[in-house]
Design a protein around this motif. Structure first.
Motif, PDB file in Angstrom:
ATOM      1  N   ASP A 143     128.818   5.665 -35.830  1.00  0.00           N
ATOM      2  CA  ASP A 143     129.833   4.704 -35.382  1.00  0.00           C
ATOM      3  C   ASP A 143     129.274   3.289 -35.503  1.00  0.00           C
ATOM      4  N   ILE A 144     129.868   2.495 -36.379  1.00  0.00           N
ATOM      5  CA  ILE A 144     129.335   1.171 -36.694  1.00  0.00           C
ATOM      6  C   ILE A 144     129.646   0.152 -35.620  1.00  0.00           C
ATOM      7  N   SER A 145     130.612   0.440 -34.734  1.00  0.00           N
ATOM      8  CA  SER A 145     130.994  -0.545 -33.723  1.00  0.00           C
ATOM      9  C   SER A 145     129.843  -0.843 -32.759  1.00  0.00           C
ATOM     10  N   THR A 146     129.021   0.156 -32.482  1.00  0.00           N
ATOM     11  CA  THR A 146     127.880  -0.055 -31.592  1.00  0.00           C
ATOM     12  C   THR A 146     126.885  -1.026 -32.206  1.00  0.00           C
ATOM     13  N   ILE A 147     126.571  -0.829 -33.484  1.00  0.00           N
ATOM     14  CA  ILE A 147     125.657  -1.735 -34.175  1.00  0.00           C
ATOM     15  C   ILE A 147     126.257  -3.133 -34.267  1.00  0.00           C
ATOM     16  N   TYR A 148     127.560  -3.185 -34.471  1.00  0.00           N
ATOM     17  CA  TYR A 148     128.261  -4.471 -34.541  1.00  0.00           C
ATOM     18  C   TYR A 148     128.131  -5.223 -33.217  1.00  0.00           C
ATOM     19  N   ASP A 149     128.362  -4.530 -32.106  1.00  0.00           N
ATOM     20  CA  ASP A 149     128.217  -5.158 -30.793  1.00  0.00           C
ATOM     21  C   ASP A 149     126.778  -5.568 -30.534  1.00  0.00           C
ATOM     22  N   LEU A 150     125.837  -4.734 -30.958  1.00  0.00           N
ATOM     23  CA  LEU A 150     124.416  -5.047 -30.782  1.00  0.00           C
ATOM     24  C   LEU A 150     124.061  -6.360 -31.464  1.00  0.00           C
ATOM     25  N   LEU A 151     124.505  -6.524 -32.709  1.00  0.00           N
ATOM     26  CA  LEU A 151     124.199  -7.738 -33.460  1.00  0.00           C
ATOM     27  C   LEU A 151     124.905  -8.955 -32.865  1.00  0.00           C
ATOM     28  N   LEU A 152     126.124  -8.774 -32.378  1.00  0.00           N
ATOM     29  CA  LEU A 152     126.840  -9.881 -31.755  1.00  0.00           C
ATOM     30  C   LEU A 152     126.128 -10.355 -30.484  1.00  0.00           C
ATOM     31  N   GLY A 153     125.677  -9.397 -29.673  1.00  0.00           N
ATOM     32  CA  GLY A 153     124.965  -9.761 -28.452  1.00  0.00           C
ATOM     33  C   GLY A 153     123.673 -10.500 -28.750  1.00  0.00           C
ATOM     34  N   ALA A 154     122.923 -10.011 -29.740  1.00  0.00           N
ATOM     35  CA  ALA A 154     121.678 -10.678 -30.121  1.00  0.00           C
ATOM     36  C   ALA A 154     121.961 -12.062 -30.687  1.00  0.00           C
ATOM     37  N   GLY A 155     123.022 -12.174 -31.487  1.00  0.00           N
ATOM     38  CA  GLY A 155     123.350 -13.459 -32.098  1.00  0.00           C
ATOM     39  C   GLY A 155     123.764 -14.500 -31.081  1.00  0.00           C
ATOM     40  N   LEU A 156     124.537 -14.098 -30.073  1.00  0.00           N
ATOM     41  CA  LEU A 156     124.984 -15.039 -29.046  1.00  0.00           C
ATOM     42  C   LEU A 156     123.810 -15.634 -28.287  1.00  0.00           C
ATOM     43  N   ILE A 157     122.902 -14.791 -27.818  1.00  0.00           N
ATOM     44  CA  ILE A 157     121.765 -15.277 -27.040  1.00  0.00           C
ATOM     45  C   ILE A 157     120.779 -16.030 -27.933  1.00  0.00           C
ATOM     46  N   SER A 158     120.641 -15.601 -29.185  1.00  0.00           N
ATOM     47  CA  SER A 158     119.772 -16.336 -30.114  1.00  0.00           C
ATOM     48  C   SER A 158     120.291 -17.745 -30.332  1.00  0.00           C
ATOM     49  N   LEU A 159     121.622 -17.894 -30.392  1.00  0.00           N
ATOM     50  CA  LEU A 159     122.217 -19.218 -30.551  1.00  0.00           C
ATOM     51  C   LEU A 159     121.890 -20.118 -29.364  1.00  0.00           C
ATOM     52  N   VAL A 160     121.986 -19.559 -28.155  1.00  0.00           N
ATOM     53  CA  VAL A 160     121.623 -20.327 -26.962  1.00  0.00           C
ATOM     54  C   VAL A 160     120.147 -20.716 -27.006  1.00  0.00           C
ATOM     55  N   TYR A 161     119.323 -19.791 -27.433  1.00  0.00           N
ATOM     56  CA  TYR A 161     117.879 -20.038 -27.537  1.00  0.00           C
ATOM     57  C   TYR A 161     117.592 -21.179 -28.510  1.00  0.00           C
ATOM     58  N   ILE A 162     118.232 -21.151 -29.671  1.00  0.00           N
ATOM     59  CA  ILE A 162     118.000 -22.165 -30.710  1.00  0.00           C
ATOM     60  C   ILE A 162     118.543 -23.523 -30.278  1.00  0.00           C
ATOM     61  N   LEU A 163     119.741 -23.546 -29.699  1.00  0.00           N
ATOM     62  CA  LEU A 163     120.332 -24.812 -29.266  1.00  0.00           C
ATOM     63  C   LEU A 163     119.506 -25.473 -28.166  1.00  0.00           C
ATOM     64  N   GLY A 164     118.927 -24.659 -27.289  1.00  0.00           N
ATOM     65  CA  GLY A 164     118.078 -25.213 -26.245  1.00  0.00           C
ATOM     66  C   GLY A 164     116.858 -25.913 -26.815  1.00  0.00           C
ATOM     67  N   ILE A 165     116.265 -25.322 -27.834  1.00  0.00           N
ATOM     68  CA  ILE A 165     115.088 -25.932 -28.472  1.00  0.00           C
ATOM     69  C   ILE A 165     115.480 -27.187 -29.254  1.00  0.00           C
ATOM     70  N   MET A 166     116.623 -27.138 -29.945  1.00  0.00           N
ATOM     71  CA  MET A 166     117.043 -28.258 -30.792  1.00  0.00           C
ATOM     72  C   MET A 166     117.443 -29.487 -29.974  1.00  0.00           C
ATOM     73  N   PHE A 167     118.214 -29.282 -28.916  1.00  0.00           N
ATOM     74  CA  PHE A 167     118.796 -30.418 -28.209  1.00  0.00           C
ATOM     75  C   PHE A 167     118.111 -30.739 -26.884  1.00  0.00           C
ATOM     76  N   LEU A 168     117.504 -29.759 -26.244  1.00  0.00           N
ATOM     77  CA  LEU A 168     116.841 -29.997 -24.964  1.00  0.00           C
ATOM     78  C   LEU A 168     115.323 -29.940 -25.063  1.00  0.00           C
ATOM     79  N   GLN A 169     114.811 -29.549 -26.241  1.00  0.00           N
ATOM     80  CA  GLN A 169     113.369 -29.434 -26.475  1.00  0.00           C
ATOM     81  C   GLN A 169     112.679 -28.522 -25.466  1.00  0.00           C
ATOM     82  N   LYS A 170     113.382 -27.444 -25.065  1.00  0.00           N
ATOM     83  CA  LYS A 170     112.756 -26.460 -24.198  1.00  0.00           C
ATOM     84  C   LYS A 170     113.471 -25.122 -24.371  1.00  0.00           C
ATOM     85  N   GLN A 171     112.779 -24.077 -23.989  1.00  0.00           N
ATOM     86  CA  GLN A 171     113.351 -22.734 -24.089  1.00  0.00           C
ATOM     87  C   GLN A 171     114.191 -22.453 -22.852  1.00  0.00           C
TER      88      GLN A 171
END
Length: 242
Positions: A143-171
Motif C-alpha cells: 500500500d503506497i499511501s503509507t509511504i506517501y504519508d511518511l514522506l509528507l511528514g518528513a518533508g513538512l518537518i524538514s521544511l521547518v528545520y531548513i527555514l529555521g536555519i535560513m531565516f533565524l540562524q538556529k535549529q
C-alpha cells in the motif's frame, strides 16, 4: 474502542475486536511495563552522547519515581490494547506504544532520543503498508499511501528545520524529530499529523505561559515528540466531544 475508529484507518480498525481477553490484558501490561522500563533512560548509566550542541542533556535530574511512572503508563496502555487486540497484530501494536513512550521520556528529560529507537519506530511504521495490503487481501502489492504519508511528514518537518536555519540562524528542532514525524505520519496519516502538531503547539504554548508565570523562566526549551503525541490525544478528545 471508538477512539481508534475515529482517528485511525483500516489497519488499526482491523486490529481490534470486541472480545475481552484477560490473558492478553495481563500479557500486554507486563510487556508494556518491562519494555518502557528497559528502553527509557537509566539514571545509573551515562546519558546520551550528542555532538550537536542543540542536543545536549539538560540539567533536570532524572529520578527513579519518573521511571516507575512511565512504566506504569506503558503497562496501562498496553493492557488496554492487549485486552481487545487481535493477537496477530498485538506485537506490532505493543512495539509502537513502547517505542513511542520511550522516545517521549528521552525527549522530555534530555531533548534527544536514541537513534536506534527512532529508526526502529520508523521501520515498524513503514511496515504498516505491508500489513494494510495483507488486510485488504492485496498480498502482491504494498500500500503506497503509507509511504506517501511518511514522506509528507518528513518533508513538512524538514521544511521547518531548513527555514529555521535560513531565516533565524538556529535549529528549531532536531534531526531526530524529522524521523519521528515521518513515523508518526506513516502511522496516523499526514492530515492527522498536521492536526496533532497544531494541538501540540497549543499545549506547548499553555505550558510555556504557565512556566514563565510560576518559575520566571524566560527561555524554555520545548520537546517536540511528547507534545505531538499529546496533540493527538487532544485532537481525538476534541473530535469525540464534537
Amino acid at each position: 474502542m471508538e477512539i481508534f475508529t475515529i482517528t485511525l484507518d483500516d489497519v488499526w480498525q482491523a486490529s481490534f475486536t470486541q472480545n475481552f481477553s484477560a490473558m492478553q490484558c495481563c500479557l500486554g501490561a507486563c510487556v508494556g511495563a518491562a519494555g518502557v522500563w528497559l528502553l527509557s533512560p537509566n539514571p545509573h548509566k551515562p546519558h546520551l552522547e550528542q555532538n550537536d550542541t542543540t542536543h545536549q542533556a539538560h540539567t533536570t535530574q532524572y529520578k527513579h519515581t519518573s521511571r516507575y511512572l512511565w512504566s506504569g503508563i506503558g503497562a496501562f496502555i498496553c493492557a488496554i490494547i492487549g485486552s481487545s487486540g487481535d493477537s496477530t497484530l498485538l506485537p506490532w501494536l505493543l512495539g509502537i506504544v513502547i517505542l513511542s513512550l520511550s522516545l517521549c521520556v528521552w525527549d522530555i528529560y534530555y531533548y534527544a532520543v536514541p537513534n536506534w529507537q527512532n529508526l526502529a519506530l520508523l521501520l515498524i511504521s513503514a511496515s504498516k503498508s505491508i500489513i494494510l495490503a495483507h488486510i485488504l487481501q492485496d498480498n502482491f502489492f504494498i500500500d503506497i499511501s503509507t509511504i506517501y504519508d511518511l514522506l509528507l511528514g518528513a518533508g513538512l518537518i524538514s521544511l521547518v528545520y531548513i527555514l529555521g536555519i535560513m531565516f533565524l540562524q538556529k535549529q528549531l528542532l532536531g534531526e531526530g524529530d524529522i524521523i519521528f514525524c515521518a513515523s508518526f505520519s506513516a502511522l496516523f496519516g499526514f492530515e492527522t499529523t498536521v492536526i496533532s502538531i497544531f494541538w501540540g503547539c497549543v499545549l506547548a504554548s499553555i505550558v510555556s505561559i504557565f512556566s514563565r508565570i510560576f518559575t520566571k523562566h524566560t527561555n524554555i526549551a520545548i520537546p517536540l515528540i511528547p507534545y505531538i503525541i499529546g496533540g493527538l490525544g487532544v485532537g481525538v478528545l476534541w473530535g469525540l466531544w464534537l
